[in-house]
Design a protein around this motif. Structure first.
Motif, PDB file in Angstrom:
ATOM      1  N   TYR A  32     -38.903   2.825 -14.076  1.00 16.49           N
ATOM      2  CA  TYR A  32     -37.638   2.065 -14.066  1.00 16.49           C
ATOM      3  C   TYR A  32     -37.684   0.923 -15.085  1.00 16.49           C
ATOM      4  O   TYR A  32     -36.710   0.681 -15.806  1.00 16.49           O
ATOM      5  N   VAL A  33     -38.820   0.234 -15.172  1.00 15.15           N
ATOM      6  CA  VAL A  33     -38.959  -0.871 -16.139  1.00 15.15           C
ATOM      7  C   VAL A  33     -38.801  -0.326 -17.560  1.00 15.15           C
ATOM      8  O   VAL A  33     -38.171  -0.964 -18.407  1.00 15.15           O
ATOM      9  N   CYS A  34     -39.322   0.866 -17.822  1.00 18.41           N
ATOM     10  CA  CYS A  34     -39.138   1.488 -19.142  1.00 18.41           C
ATOM     11  C   CYS A  34     -37.652   1.675 -19.447  1.00 18.41           C
ATOM     12  O   CYS A  34     -37.206   1.410 -20.568  1.00 18.41           O
ATOM     13  N   THR A  35     -36.897   2.122 -18.463  1.00 20.84           N
ATOM     14  CA  THR A  35     -35.456   2.301 -18.635  1.00 20.84           C
ATOM     15  C   THR A  35     -34.794   0.972 -18.971  1.00 20.84           C
ATOM     16  O   THR A  35     -33.948   0.892 -19.864  1.00 20.84           O
ATOM     17  N   GLU A  36     -35.186  -0.071 -18.266  1.00 23.40           N
ATOM     18  CA  GLU A  36     -34.621  -1.396 -18.526  1.00 23.40           C
ATOM     19  C   GLU A  36     -34.992  -1.899 -19.925  1.00 23.40           C
ATOM     20  O   GLU A  36     -34.150  -2.487 -20.611  1.00 23.40           O
ATOM     21  N   LEU A  37     -36.226  -1.672 -20.348  1.00 24.49           N
ATOM     22  CA  LEU A  37     -36.628  -2.078 -21.703  1.00 24.49           C
ATOM     23  C   LEU A  37     -35.779  -1.365 -22.752  1.00 24.49           C
ATOM     24  O   LEU A  37     -35.331  -1.977 -23.724  1.00 24.49           O
ATOM     25  N   ARG A  38     -35.554  -0.075 -22.539  1.00 27.08           N
ATOM     26  CA  ARG A  38     -34.731   0.705 -23.477  1.00 27.08           C
ATOM     27  C   ARG A  38     -33.302   0.152 -23.489  1.00 27.08           C
ATOM     28  O   ARG A  38     -32.704  -0.021 -24.542  1.00 27.08           O
ATOM     29  N   ASP A  39     -32.760  -0.137 -22.298  1.00 29.41           N
ATOM     30  CA  ASP A  39     -31.399  -0.684 -22.223  1.00 29.41           C
ATOM     31  C   ASP A  39     -31.295  -2.056 -22.883  1.00 29.41           C
ATOM     32  O   ASP A  39     -30.218  -2.451 -23.337  1.00 29.41           O
ATOM     33  N   GLN A  40     -32.407  -2.787 -22.940  1.00 35.58           N
ATOM     34  CA  GLN A  40     -32.412  -4.123 -23.541  1.00 35.58           C
ATOM     35  C   GLN A  40     -32.776  -4.100 -25.027  1.00 35.58           C
ATOM     36  O   GLN A  40     -32.964  -5.150 -25.634  1.00 35.58           O
ATOM     37  N   GLY A  41     -32.931  -2.891 -25.598  1.00 34.51           N
ATOM     38  CA  GLY A  41     -33.106  -2.806 -27.043  1.00 34.51           C
ATOM     39  C   GLY A  41     -34.465  -2.364 -27.536  1.00 34.51           C
ATOM     40  O   GLY A  41     -34.750  -2.457 -28.731  1.00 34.51           O
ATOM     41  N   LYS A  42     -35.351  -1.865 -26.644  1.00 33.75           N
ATOM     42  CA  LYS A  42     -36.633  -1.347 -27.123  1.00 33.75           C
ATOM     43  C   LYS A  42     -36.342  -0.218 -28.096  1.00 33.75           C
ATOM     44  O   LYS A  42     -35.580   0.697 -27.782  1.00 33.75           O
ATOM     45  N   PRO A  43     -36.900  -0.273 -29.289  1.00 32.36           N
ATOM     46  CA  PRO A  43     -36.616   0.778 -30.275  1.00 32.36           C
ATOM     47  C   PRO A  43     -37.034   2.159 -29.774  1.00 32.36           C
ATOM     48  O   PRO A  43     -38.070   2.306 -29.120  1.00 32.36           O
ATOM     49  N   GLU A  44     -36.210   3.151 -30.059  1.00 34.94           N
ATOM     50  CA  GLU A  44     -36.516   4.535 -29.706  1.00 34.94           C
ATOM     51  C   GLU A  44     -37.853   4.924 -30.331  1.00 34.94           C
ATOM     52  O   GLU A  44     -38.091   4.665 -31.509  1.00 34.94           O
ATOM     53  N   GLY A  45     -38.732   5.505 -29.560  1.00 26.96           N
ATOM     54  CA  GLY A  45     -40.035   5.930 -30.060  1.00 26.96           C
ATOM     55  C   GLY A  45     -41.101   4.859 -29.994  1.00 26.96           C
ATOM     56  O   GLY A  45     -42.279   5.149 -30.211  1.00 26.96           O
ATOM     57  N   ALA A  46     -40.740   3.620 -29.691  1.00 25.32           N
ATOM     58  CA  ALA A  46     -41.733   2.555 -29.560  1.00 25.32           C
ATOM     59  C   ALA A  46     -42.482   2.766 -28.244  1.00 25.32           C
ATOM     60  O   ALA A  46     -41.881   2.848 -27.184  1.00 25.32           O
ATOM     61  N   ARG A  47     -43.788   2.880 -28.334  1.00 29.77           N
ATOM     62  CA  ARG A  47     -44.601   3.153 -27.150  1.00 29.77           C
ATOM     63  C   ARG A  47     -44.968   1.848 -26.453  1.00 29.77           C
ATOM     64  O   ARG A  47     -45.512   0.934 -27.068  1.00 29.77           O
ATOM     65  N   VAL A  48     -44.670   1.776 -25.160  1.00 30.18           N
ATOM     66  CA  VAL A  48     -45.027   0.621 -24.335  1.00 30.18           C
ATOM     67  C   VAL A  48     -45.671   1.161 -23.061  1.00 30.18           C
ATOM     68  O   VAL A  48     -45.145   2.075 -22.437  1.00 30.18           O
ATOM     69  N   ILE A  49     -46.806   0.599 -22.704  1.00 28.49           N
ATOM     70  CA  ILE A  49     -47.489   0.982 -21.467  1.00 28.49           C
ATOM     71  C   ILE A  49     -47.177  -0.068 -20.413  1.00 28.49           C
ATOM     72  O   ILE A  49     -47.379  -1.261 -20.641  1.00 28.49           O
ATOM     73  N   ILE A  50     -46.662   0.390 -19.274  1.00 31.33           N
ATOM     74  CA  ILE A  50     -46.360  -0.488 -18.155  1.00 31.33           C
ATOM     75  C   ILE A  50     -47.480  -0.328 -17.130  1.00 31.33           C
ATOM     76  O   ILE A  50     -47.787   0.796 -16.716  1.00 31.33           O
ATOM     77  N   LYS A  51     -48.095  -1.422 -16.723  1.00 34.28           N
ATOM     78  CA  LYS A  51     -49.126  -1.420 -15.680  1.00 34.28           C
ATOM     79  C   LYS A  51     -48.641  -2.280 -14.526  1.00 34.28           C
ATOM     80  O   LYS A  51     -48.199  -3.408 -14.733  1.00 34.28           O
ATOM     81  N   VAL A  52     -48.709  -1.744 -13.313  1.00 36.90           N
ATOM     82  CA  VAL A  52     -48.327  -2.491 -12.115  1.00 36.90           C
ATOM     83  C   VAL A  52     -49.600  -2.744 -11.319  1.00 36.90           C
ATOM     84  O   VAL A  52     -50.382  -1.823 -11.048  1.00 36.90           O
ATOM     85  N   TRP A  53     -49.800  -4.002 -10.970  1.00 32.87           N
ATOM     86  CA  TRP A  53     -51.021  -4.435 -10.272  1.00 32.87           C
ATOM     87  C   TRP A  53     -50.671  -4.985  -8.901  1.00 32.87           C
ATOM     88  O   TRP A  53     -49.585  -5.508  -8.684  1.00 32.87           O
TER      89      TRP A  53
END
Length: 72
Positions: A32-53
């Motif tokens: 879900y956080v990935c979806t929000e990042l994309r909606d907020q302008g994360k460039p298409e194809g930019a790789r981001v790793i989300i870690k939940v602790w």
């Protein structure tokens, strides 16, 4: 938000989040956080790793991963 802390970028491509550890995995939340990042302008194809602790473990200076997702 109780039982969590603000997001932390550990590197430019890794985002750390914490949530209450209720014994379940939080991979869906990370996705879900990935979806929000994309909606907020994360460039298409930019790789981001989300870690939940686990928030509780972080308060004890321990790291227990409860979820993860790689945004592409």
């Amino acid at each position: 938000m109780a039982g969590s802390s603000g997001p932390v970028w550990s590197t430019p491509s890794i985002l750390w989040l914490s949530r209450d550890d209720d014994g379940s995995r939080h991979d869906g939340f990370a996705e879900y956080v990935c979806t929000e990042l994309r909606d907020q302008g994360k460039p298409e194809g930019a790789r981001v790793i989300i870690k939940v602790w686990s928030h509780q473990d972080m308060l004890r200076d321990q790291l227990t991963e409860t979820g993860a997702h790689t945004c592409k």
